[in-house]
Scaffold this active site. Sequence first.
Site, short mmCIF file in Angstrom:
data_model
loop_
_atom_site.label_atom_id
_atom_site.label_comp_id
_atom_site.label_asym_id
_atom_site.label_seq_id
_atom_site.Cartn_x
_atom_site.Cartn_y
_atom_site.Cartn_z
N ARG A 183 0.74 -0.83 -0.31
CA ARG A 183 0.53 0.59 0.16
C ARG A 183 1.27 1.07 -0.21
NH1 ARG A 183 -2.92 -0.78 4.27
NH2 ARG A 183 -4.49 -1.71 3.25
N GLY A 189 -2.27 4.30 -4.37
CA GLY A 189 -2.97 2.74 -3.99
C GLY A 189 -1.84 1.58 -3.28
N ASP A 222 9.45 8.80 -8.87
CA ASP A 222 9.50 8.00 -7.33
C ASP A 222 9.92 7.15 -7.26
OD1 ASP A 222 8.61 7.83 -4.75
OD2 ASP A 222 6.32 6.33 -5.73
#
Length: 536
Positions: free
Chosen positions: A17, A21, A131
């Site tokens: 998680r 999402g 990311d």
Amino acid sequence: MAAETFGPYRIGELLGRGGMGEVHRAYDTAHDRVVALKRLSAQYHADDDFRARFRSESKIVARLREPHVIPIHAYGEIEGRLYIDMRLVEGQDLTKLLEHGPLEPRRAVRILEQVASALDAAHEDGLVHRDVKPSNILVGANDFVYLVDFGIARSASPAATHHTASGDIVGTLDYMAPERFGAGPVDGRVDVYALACVLFSSVADRRPFLADSTAAQIWAHMQEPPPRASSSNPNVPPALDDVIAKGMAKDPAWRYPTAGALASAAAAALDAPRPVFTAPPPVPAPPLLPPPRPVVAPGPPWQNRAGVLGAVAAVVVIAAVVVAVALSKGARDRLDSGAQSSTATTSTTAESGTTTTTAPSSSVPVSTTTTPPGPGPEVAALLAVLPSAYKDNPGCAGVDTAAGAVASVACTGANRTSPFFPPPEKAVFHHFADRGAQDAFFLKLVGDNNIPRDDSQGGCRPLVRGAHYSTYYRNQSGPLEGEFTTCFVKDGVGQVWWVDTKTLVVGSLLSTRATGDDDLDKLGYWWNEEVLSPDN
């Protein structure tokens, strides 16, 4: 209990998680296979720009054939929710591996090389991952690596930015390049920076910057020098420190041009007999928090004159000015009171024409001649020495002069904005004829509010330290005698104060929004980034 269904998928166990999402193990009934299914959080469903970009860029990621990019089977929208169907890889992410301690440098570099290969392939197709972090690096059998979560990849075109339509930053602060905190476009070098941060974490077993707040984390990426992994792990060769430093350079132009170049330099550094990189010039802005040092005792020479100067009643008199922001009347009243600089009572003696100003915290009247607002020579002189964040701003005007000062100016607008550190609603500046009057003013301010001196901490550390005042650094050479800063909340107003001996000005930032520790911390960073740093 029947398993949850999502279109043709039967949802299984939760695998992970994050902010974007959740990822579940799922069975694809249409293709008879087990997959990793990521469903994006509901907050992105209302962002039409994000939805369109998600589809077009997922298409690009799906066609990548680089072996270290996890294959995407399908993507799209089911029941109004965005999803990505990916190959299920059995293994651990790098975060799990690091729970057992730092990686041996050669193993860390082998993992880095595979991630770099995936990034370079994406960059060649015009995508920036944005990311890169340990939890997005899956390590399978024989240390075969996959880079995952390209679902937030963004185009590297000049028109692309790094915010969602709601203004949120997408990515993880611990590994985010400095240029990500601005409004301009980004390119593949933000991934190079993040990959260098991952390399540091892999061999040092900690985050690159151990900041104590979101604001401090942002500031560290923008201003603090890259950390040296060898300080945490003696098995790291100094040459690898230098590679990490280049990969984490503040200016993208100083970094390696590609992720592969970073990986190659890291591999070479493991056997290098001497450093392979000369660090770039130091960042011109000073660090916000000086290194811990003992409280100086006795104080500076001017401090020993406090007994003589203490007889001067130094209070801030802020006249009623129109605040050019949408504030409630209560907030406006609190700002105009200036918190600890509460509006003093005045009376005028008709015979002498002298105004007597009485500070609320003292019963001793102090006689001073007020300077009316306007472009008089004293006010003009103060306006000329305002910091660049306020200089020539039309929202700055003279106000009633504070006791002990020769002029006072209030500003209701600033020349600088930051998407991460909200600006104050008001700034007030006081100009003094000499250091003695300036010293007395600030000493009375901290004395009236029972604020102690502590030079072992930066002057504004509300998340870790109670109200105190401290010297501050203009640059790496150290503090100047008599220059202090402090922050605190009083009467519903968050306040940051500082002493500038070069201009003989004492300044304050006032905000009714900065009444919590986190918001006051951000107000302190706004001062450091937008007021202090640009002028030094």
